[in-house]
Design an enzyme around this catalytic site. Structure first.
Site, PDB file in Angstrom:
ATOM      1  N   GLN A  92       0.815  -1.214   0.000  1.00 52.93           N
ATOM      2  CA  GLN A  92       0.000   0.000   0.000  1.00 52.93           C
ATOM      3  C   GLN A  92       0.846   1.260   0.000  1.00 52.93           C
ATOM      4  O   GLN A  92       0.319   2.364  -0.157  1.00 52.93           O
ATOM      5  CB  GLN A  92      -0.944   0.015   1.208  1.00 52.93           C
ATOM      6  CG  GLN A  92      -0.274   0.171   2.557  1.00 52.93           C
ATOM      7  CD  GLN A  92       0.203  -1.158   3.131  1.00 52.93           C
ATOM      8  OE1 GLN A  92       0.215  -2.180   2.443  1.00 52.93           O
ATOM      9  NE2 GLN A  92       0.557  -1.152   4.408  1.00 52.93           N
ATOM     10  N   ARG A 121      -8.121   6.512  -3.168  1.00 52.98           N
ATOM     11  CA  ARG A 121      -7.359   6.656  -1.941  1.00 52.98           C
ATOM     12  C   ARG A 121      -6.612   7.992  -1.999  1.00 52.98           C
ATOM     13  O   ARG A 121      -6.378   8.536  -3.086  1.00 52.98           O
ATOM     14  CB  ARG A 121      -6.350   5.516  -1.807  1.00 52.98           C
ATOM     15  CG  ARG A 121      -5.610   5.516  -0.466  1.00 52.98           C
ATOM     16  CD  ARG A 121      -4.473   4.514  -0.431  1.00 52.98           C
ATOM     17  NE  ARG A 121      -3.762   4.601   0.849  1.00 52.98           N
ATOM     18  CZ  ARG A 121      -2.562   4.096   1.098  1.00 52.98           C
ATOM     19  NH1 ARG A 121      -1.912   3.451   0.133  1.00 52.98           N
ATOM     20  NH2 ARG A 121      -2.001   4.219   2.280  1.00 52.98           N
ATOM     21  N   HIS A 122      -6.244   8.509  -0.844  1.00 55.14           N
ATOM     22  CA  HIS A 122      -5.455   9.733  -0.795  1.00 55.14           C
ATOM     23  C   HIS A 122      -4.083   9.517  -1.438  1.00 55.14           C
ATOM     24  O   HIS A 122      -3.624   8.385  -1.612  1.00 55.14           O
ATOM     25  CB  HIS A 122      -5.282  10.215   0.642  1.00 55.14           C
ATOM     26  CG  HIS A 122      -4.682   9.179   1.561  1.00 55.14           C
ATOM     27  ND1 HIS A 122      -3.355   8.814   1.513  1.00 55.14           N
ATOM     28  CD2 HIS A 122      -5.241   8.422   2.527  1.00 55.14           C
ATOM     29  CE1 HIS A 122      -3.117   7.888   2.421  1.00 55.14           C
ATOM     30  NE2 HIS A 122      -4.236   7.620   3.050  1.00 55.14           N
ATOM     31  N   THR A 128       2.295   7.448   9.456  1.00 53.72           N
ATOM     32  CA  THR A 128       1.452   7.868  10.562  1.00 53.72           C
ATOM     33  C   THR A 128       2.342   8.282  11.734  1.00 53.72           C
ATOM     34  O   THR A 128       3.531   7.943  11.772  1.00 53.72           O
ATOM     35  CB  THR A 128       0.523   6.739  11.001  1.00 53.72           C
ATOM     36  OG1 THR A 128       1.324   5.616  11.417  1.00 53.72           O
ATOM     37  CG2 THR A 128      -0.402   6.313   9.862  1.00 53.72           C
ATOM     38  N   ARG A 205      -5.675  14.673   5.120  1.00 51.57           N
ATOM     39  CA  ARG A 205      -4.975  14.249   3.911  1.00 51.57           C
ATOM     40  C   ARG A 205      -5.942  13.751   2.840  1.00 51.57           C
ATOM     41  O   ARG A 205      -5.637  13.814   1.653  1.00 51.57           O
ATOM     42  CB  ARG A 205      -3.936  13.177   4.236  1.00 51.57           C
ATOM     43  CG  ARG A 205      -4.475  11.867   4.782  1.00 51.57           C
ATOM     44  CD  ARG A 205      -3.357  10.843   4.912  1.00 51.57           C
ATOM     45  NE  ARG A 205      -3.772   9.589   5.501  1.00 51.57           N
ATOM     46  CZ  ARG A 205      -3.604   9.266   6.779  1.00 51.57           C
ATOM     47  NH1 ARG A 205      -3.028  10.116   7.613  1.00 51.57           N
ATOM     48  NH2 ARG A 205      -4.005   8.091   7.240  1.00 51.57           N
ATOM     49  N   LYS A 342      -4.050  -6.777   4.328  1.00 50.29           N
ATOM     50  CA  LYS A 342      -5.288  -6.336   3.695  1.00 50.29           C
ATOM     51  C   LYS A 342      -6.303  -7.471   3.615  1.00 50.29           C
ATOM     52  O   LYS A 342      -7.493  -7.269   3.861  1.00 50.29           O
ATOM     53  CB  LYS A 342      -5.000  -5.789   2.289  1.00 50.29           C
ATOM     54  CG  LYS A 342      -4.048  -4.603   2.270  1.00 50.29           C
ATOM     55  CD  LYS A 342      -4.507  -3.494   3.179  1.00 50.29           C
ATOM     56  CE  LYS A 342      -3.520  -2.356   3.219  1.00 50.29           C
ATOM     57  NZ  LYS A 342      -3.881  -1.360   4.253  1.00 50.29           N
ATOM     58  N   HIS A 404      -9.765   6.021   2.317  1.00 55.87           N
ATOM     59  CA  HIS A 404      -8.502   5.416   2.739  1.00 55.87           C
ATOM     60  C   HIS A 404      -8.352   4.064   2.058  1.00 55.87           C
ATOM     61  O   HIS A 404      -9.316   3.499   1.563  1.00 55.87           O
ATOM     62  CB  HIS A 404      -8.495   5.198   4.249  1.00 55.87           C
ATOM     63  CG  HIS A 404      -8.753   6.426   5.056  1.00 55.87           C
ATOM     64  ND1 HIS A 404      -7.745   7.245   5.502  1.00 55.87           N
ATOM     65  CD2 HIS A 404      -9.911   6.966   5.522  1.00 55.87           C
ATOM     66  CE1 HIS A 404      -8.276   8.241   6.204  1.00 55.87           C
ATOM     67  NE2 HIS A 404      -9.574   8.096   6.237  1.00 55.87           N
ATOM     68  N   ASP A 405      -7.141   3.507   2.112  1.00 54.58           N
ATOM     69  CA  ASP A 405      -6.963   2.187   1.506  1.00 54.58           C
ATOM     70  C   ASP A 405      -7.721   1.127   2.281  1.00 54.58           C
ATOM     71  O   ASP A 405      -8.049   0.070   1.780  1.00 54.58           O
ATOM     72  CB  ASP A 405      -5.480   1.803   1.420  1.00 54.58           C
ATOM     73  CG  ASP A 405      -4.816   1.661   2.772  1.00 54.58           C
ATOM     74  OD1 ASP A 405      -4.919   2.582   3.580  1.00 54.58           O
ATOM     75  OD2 ASP A 405      -4.174   0.629   3.009  1.00 54.58           O
TER      76      ASP A 405
END
Length: 532
Positions: A92, A121-122, A128, A205, A342, A404-405
Site C-alpha cells: 500500500q 485513496r489519498h 502515521t 490528507r 489487507k 482510505h486504503d
C-alpha cells in the site's frame, strides 16, 4: 535532505483570487500545486467547500501542470514507473501505477460511457505518527550503535530522520492533480459537459487529496476547447466526519466487534507468521553490514518501509538508497506481507471485513439505479436523504469519492505484535468496499507460510489494489445491440472480470445482473454481528 518543519507550515485554504495568487507565488516551487490543507478538518458532518473562484485565464496561467515530477519515469497516464521491478512491490506504500490488464481497458467499439464513479485513496503521505516515531527509533538505534558505515550502508552516516507524520507530501499532492487530469481525459465525453459530485472522508490528507484531484480535473477542462461546462472553479465538496460514532461509508469505525473484537487480530497474526519466515535472513544480513546495530525483525520491516516513505518524501520521486538494501525477491516477500494485512484485515480473510464496505456499495447501487439509498449500516442518512448532499438522477453522471486504503478491500466483498510495527487496522476502507462487492471472490485464502503470485491470487495484492492515490472506476455504458446498460469496473487501470455477475470477454455485466450480484450488501452483510 528536506526541511520537515518548513514543509508542514500550512495556512488556511485560500478564499479569494488575491489570496490564491499570493499563496501560489510563495509556494509554487516547493509544492507545484495550488491547494493548501486546513490544519484541522474538524468534526462537522458536512460542509460545502467552495473555497475559491478562479477566472479561466487566471487558472491557465498558474495551475500546476500534471506530471511535473522531475522523474522522467512518471506520467499522468501510467503513473510511477521508476524501477518498477521494486517500486511496484511496496504494498500500500507503492506510488500509483497502471496495473497490467488482461482485458483491454479502452472503450469497446460501439459503446458510450453514460456514468462513472471514481473511488480514490489519498495521495502519498508521510508515515502515521506512531510509525514515524517507530522508524526514528530504528534509525537512532543504528546511529547509536554502529561505528562505521560502508558499502550500501554508507549513506546512513549522513542520513537523519526528517519524515513528518500523516500529511500528504508534495509528491502525493501531484499524484492527485495527475489523477484528476487523467479522469477528465479518460471520460472527456461526459466531463466536457458535467462536473463531478465530490465527497471526502473528513481526515485532512483525504480532503486535500480531493481538492488536488479537482484542481487537475479543472485544468484539463480549461485545456479542452470543446468543453461546454462553466470555466469558474467552484467545486462544492461534501465532507463526512470521522469523529467517533459518525456514520461514514468512506471510513470505518462503527462496527465495534470489527474494531476491537476477537477477529481484530487476525491480520496481525497472519503477518507475524509470514514475517518469521521471510525476515530472518534479511535481518542477519543487515546486522552483518551494520556491526553492533542488533536489529530485530521489527527493525527489518521498518528499514523496508523507509524505502517507499523516503521515496515519496522526494518531490521528484527519487528512489531512496534504502531501497537498494534489499533484493527483488525480498521486495516480493514484503509486498506479500502487506497483502496479508489487507486480506485478513479487511477482505474475505476477516469475518467482518467485507461488512465494513456494505454502506458504500449500497450508495453505488442508488447512484447507478437512480433510486434512494437503502441501507441500515454505515450510511449517513442525514446526508444521503437530501438531493443537495447526495444527488441522484439523470443530470448527475460523474461522482468522485475519496477515502482510505482500508475501506476499498471490504467493499469488494460487501495485534498483539509490537506496536512499533503493527499494521493492524490501518485505514484500508477501499479493500473493504471491493470485498463487499465480491470483486475478489475468486481469490482463495492467502497462505501465511508461502508466497503466492498475483496469478495465484487472481489479481489480489496490496500494491495492485490500494497503492497511494489508488483509484477504482465504476462505469456504466450503452452499447449498440444491447437493450440494457452494461457495467465495468477498473482498479488502477486493470479491468476486473466480474465473475460474480457473469462478466463477458470485455469484463462487462448487464446492469441488472451486476446489481443482483450485490445481495451481500443489500442484505446488510453481517452488520448484525457488529454489536454482540
Amino acid at each position: 535532505m528536506r526541511n520537515n518543519q518548513s514543509r508542514h507550515l500550512y495556512g488556511p485554504v485560500p478564499s479569494s483570487e488575491d489570496d490564491i495568487a499570493s499563496s501560489w507565488h510563495s509556494r509554487q516551487a516547493k509544492l507545484q500545486v495550488l491547494w493548501k490543507p486546513r490544519k484541522s478538518v474538524g468534526i462537522a458532518v458536512m460542509c460545502s467547500v467552495a473555497s475559491f473562484l478562479i477566472l479561466g485565464l487566471f487558472l491557465k496561467s498558474i495551475i500546476a501542470t500534471p506530471a511535473k515530477l522531475a522523474a522522467e519515469c512518471n506520467s499522468v497516464d501510467r503513473g510511477y514507473q521508476c524501477r518498477p521491478e521494486i517500486s511496484h512491490l511496496w504494498g500500500q506504500y507503492s506510488p500509483y501505477y497502471s496495473v497490467p490488464s488482461e482485458i483491454p481497458a479502452g472503450l469497446p467499439d460501439g459503446c458510450h460511457i453514460s456514468f462513472v464513479q471514481i473511488l480514490s485513496r489519498h495521495g502519498a503521505r508521510d508515515p502515521t505518527a506512531s510509525k514515524s516515531a517507530s522508524y526514528n527509533m530504528t534509525i537512532q538505534k543504528i546511529k547509536n550503535n554502529v561505528a562505521q558505515f560502508s558499502g550500501a550502508y554508507a549513506f546512513l552516516a549522513k542520513y537523519e530522520y526528517t519524515l513528518g507524520a500523516d500529511q500528504l507530501t508534495a509528491f502525493g499532492q501531484q499524484e492527485m492533480v495527475d489523477s484528476g487530469f487523467k479522469f477528465y481525459t479518460r471520460y472527456q465525453g461526459l466531463a466536457r459537459r458535467s462536473t463531478p459530485f465530490v465527497r471526502s472522508s473528513g481526515q485532512a490528507r483525504v480532503v486535500e487529496s480531493a481538492q488536488n484531484f479537482t484542481l487537475g480535473y479543472h485544468q484539463a477542462r480549461l485545456a479542452d476547447n470543446t468543453s461546454t461546462a462553466p470555466d469558474g472553479y467552484e467545486y462544492p465538496m461534501t465532507l463526512i466526519s470521522e469523529a467517533d460514532g459518525s456514520n461514514n461509508t468512506l471510513s470505518h469505525g462503527l462496527c465495534t466487534e470489527f474494531e476491537g473484537g476477537p477477529d481484530s487480530g487476525i491480520a496481525n497474526s497472519a503477518q507475524k507468521t509470514w514475517q518469521a519466515i521471510f525476515t530472518p535472513p534479511i535481518t542477519a544480513r543487515l546486522n552483518a553490514g551494520l556491526k553492533g546495530a542488533n536489529l530485530d525483525a521489527f527493525d527489518t520491516i521498518s528499514m523496508m518501509d523507509l524505502c517507499p516513505f523516503n521515496t515519496v518524501a522526494s518531490s521528484t520521486g527519487q528512489i531512496s538508497p534504502f531501497c537498494d538494501l534489499f533484493t527483488k525477491t525480498e521486495w516480493r516477500e514484503y509486498d506479500y506481507y502487506q497483502s496479508l494485512n489487507k486480506y485478513y484485515g479487511y477482505s474475505h480473510g476477516n469475518p467482518l471485513g467485507p461488512t465494513q464496505g456494505v454502506g458504500f456499495t449500497n450508495e453505488l447501487i442508488a447512484r447507478m439505479t437512480k433510486k434512494p439509498v437503502d441501507d441500515h449500516t454505515s450510511v449517513n442518512h442525514t446526508l444521503d436523504d437530501q438531493q443537495a448532499t447526495f444527488p441522484i438522477g439523470v443530470e448527475q453522471v460523474l461522482y468522485a469519492d475519496f477515502s482510505h486504503d482500508k475501506y476499498a478491500i471490504s467493499s469488494s466483498y460487501a495485534f498483539s505484535c509490537s506496536e512499533r510495527n503493527s499494521n493492524a487496522y490501518m485505514h484500508s476502507d477501499m479493500m473493504a468496499i471491493y470485498s463487499a462487492m465480491g470483486l475478489y471472490n475468486s481469490t482463495s485464502p492467502l497462505s501465511n507460510t508461502s508466497m503466492e503470485s498475483t496469478a495465484q491470487t487472481k489479481g489480489y495484492s496490496a500494491s495492485w489494489t490500494v497503492p497511494f492515490a489508488a483509484r477504482a472506476y465504476f462505469e456504466k455504458m450503452t452499447c449498440l445491440g444491447e437493450d440494457e446498460e452494461l457495467v465495468r469496473i477498473l482498479i488502477n487501470d486493470r479491468v476486473l472480470p466480474l465473475t460474480t455477475c457473469g462478466g463477458d470477454a470485455l469484463g462487462r455485466c448487464r446492469l441488472g445482473k451486476f446489481i443482483g450480484s450485490l445481495g451481500f450488501a443489500m442484505q446488510g452483510g453481517n452488520w448484525d454481528r457488529c454489536f454482540t
